[in-house]
Design a protein around this motif. Structure first.
Motif, PDB file in Angstrom:
ATOM      1  N   PRO A   1       0.811  -1.228   0.000  1.00 38.86           N
ATOM      2  CA  PRO A   1       0.000   0.000   0.000  1.00 38.86           C
ATOM      3  C   PRO A   1       0.845   1.279   0.000  1.00 38.86           C
ATOM      4  O   PRO A   1       0.486   2.251  -0.670  1.00 38.86           O
ATOM      5  CB  PRO A   1      -0.809  -0.124   1.290  1.00 38.86           C
ATOM      6  CG  PRO A   1      -0.876  -1.582   1.557  1.00 38.86           C
ATOM      7  CD  PRO A   1       0.390  -2.184   1.026  1.00 38.86           C
ATOM      8  N   GLU A   2       1.978   1.278   0.702  1.00 34.67           N
ATOM      9  CA  GLU A   2       2.773   2.513   0.787  1.00 34.67           C
ATOM     10  C   GLU A   2       3.410   2.864  -0.560  1.00 34.67           C
ATOM     11  O   GLU A   2       3.828   4.000  -0.768  1.00 34.67           O
ATOM     12  CB  GLU A   2       3.820   2.421   1.917  1.00 34.67           C
ATOM     13  CG  GLU A   2       4.915   1.380   1.727  1.00 34.67           C
ATOM     14  CD  GLU A   2       4.515  -0.033   2.211  1.00 34.67           C
ATOM     15  OE1 GLU A   2       3.303  -0.335   2.303  1.00 34.67           O
ATOM     16  OE2 GLU A   2       5.436  -0.844   2.465  1.00 34.67           O
ATOM     17  N   HIS A   3       3.490   1.894  -1.462  1.00 29.82           N
ATOM     18  CA  HIS A   3       4.074   2.168  -2.785  1.00 29.82           C
ATOM     19  C   HIS A   3       3.032   2.265  -3.888  1.00 29.82           C
ATOM     20  O   HIS A   3       3.369   2.364  -5.060  1.00 29.82           O
ATOM     21  CB  HIS A   3       5.085   1.066  -3.152  1.00 29.82           C
ATOM     22  CG  HIS A   3       6.242   0.999  -2.224  1.00 29.82           C
ATOM     23  ND1 HIS A   3       6.820  -0.186  -1.820  1.00 29.82           N
ATOM     24  CD2 HIS A   3       6.919   1.990  -1.592  1.00 29.82           C
ATOM     25  CE1 HIS A   3       7.803   0.074  -0.975  1.00 29.82           C
ATOM     26  NE2 HIS A   3       7.886   1.390  -0.829  1.00 29.82           N
TER      27      HIS A   3
END
Lengths: 152, 181
Positions: free
Chosen positions: A80-82
């Motif tokens: 999710p962070e990427h």
């Protein structure tokens, strides 16, 4: 144009003309007659619906395979962070026609449209290399319905 | 069907839509240096050959409140997939239905797109569809879309080579980031 700005005639036009448009000299006249309208009214309404963006287009939808092309659905599990950075990379490929975020561990789903299956495989391999993430491919084996029909 | 050079030009010219004028095929012919009769004959042939799968209004479904978009996937026996696919295609709310190859860790082979006006209604349609197809809970999944990052008309093959290449003013052919679902 909001959904509630459509009147009964707009709805009848949208519902009645999602397929089966005539191929003849005065097709709008023929389509209008089927809807109990006159040609000028139908033309004016269609222009308004197109201008308002309710319709993206009025015309044919092609079967990609028939145009000597192919499409392939693919998915990736993106941390999710990427997610946004990966979406940017994936969307940068011209072969990528659609890209959706979906609710699942496999959270990025996209379609590549290419000239042939070999080019699709190559595009998916390029995407895998560019993102460093595994790409799962789900080629189509059969299609059971053709009409995307949404009653309004 | 092998597309002729004329067919490819017609296909490309129609990518952005049919003119909304009383004699659209004559207008199209004029642009391409073809007679109206030729345009009518070739389009009829393209349609009969299945090159044109659908001809009419293409709806921007988000603008009409169809904001809930779910990909419903089922693991069904390969032997019965065609029957179940045709059955699913007739279901209310199912707009597209495909059989696709399974993948490692992904047992599903039947895909149905359900578009609806709200999440709850789409879930109901999905449950009804699953019941009707007789697919148990462990053999199916529903994946709602959260965001659409890109939506372009696919462009490939000979038609692309002949392509109009025009950028639509509304950006429909370009990369589009949409606000929601």
């Amino acid at each position: 144009m909001a959904d509630d700005a459509l009147d009964a005639t707009d709805r009848a036009i949208i519902n009645g003309l999602q397929g089966g448009f005539p191929v003849c000299e005065r097709p709008y006249a023929e389509a209008a007659a089927r809807l109990g309208l006159d040609e000028a009214t139908l033309l004016a309404r269609l222009r308004r619906l197109l201008d308002a963006g309710v319709l993206t287009r009025f015309g044919p939808q092609y079967r990609p395979e028939a145009l000597g092309g192919t499409t392939c659905l693919a998915a990736m599990a993106v941390p999710p962070e990427h997610f946004d950075a990966v979406a940017e990379i994936v969307n940068g490929f011209t072969a990528v026609a659609h890209n959706y975020a979906r609710d699942h561990a496999l959270n990025m789903w996209f379609v590549v449209a290419t000239a042939d299956a070999g080019a699709a495989d190559a595009a998916l391999a390029d995407i895998q290399r560019a993102t460093g993430l595994d790409v799962l491919a789900f080629p189509k084996e059969a299609e059971y319905c053709l009409d995307l029909k949404l009653p309004v | 069907m092998e597309l002729t050079e004329t067919d490819a030009r017609l296909v490309a010219a129609l990518r952005d839509g049919l003119p909304v004028t009383a004699r659209p095929y004559a207008a199209l012919g004029e642009r391409l240096g073809l007679s109206e009769a030729t345009v009518l004959a070739r389009l009829t042939a393209l349609r009969e050959a299945g090159v044109v799968r659908r001809f009419g209004a293409i709806v921007r479904h988000r603008a009409l409140g169809y904001t809930a978009n779910a990909m419903c996937v089922f693991d069904v026996p390969d032997a019965g997939a065609a029957d179940l696919g045709r059955r699913a295609a007739r279901h209310p709310g199912v707009t597209l239905c495909y059989r696709r190859r399974r993948a490692a860790g992904w047992p599903y082979n039947l895909y149905c797109m359900i578009h609806g006006r709200d999440h709850g209604r789409v879930l109901e349609l999905y449950e009804a569809l699953a019941d009707d197809l007789g697919v148990a809970e462990g053999a199916r999944a529903i994946l709602f879309s959260r965001r659409c990052f890109k939506q372009t008309a696919g462009c490939y093959g000979r038609a692309a080579a002949a392509g109009s290449g025009a950028q639509r003013p509304d950006g429909a052919r370009g990369a589009t980031v949409m606000a929601a679902r």
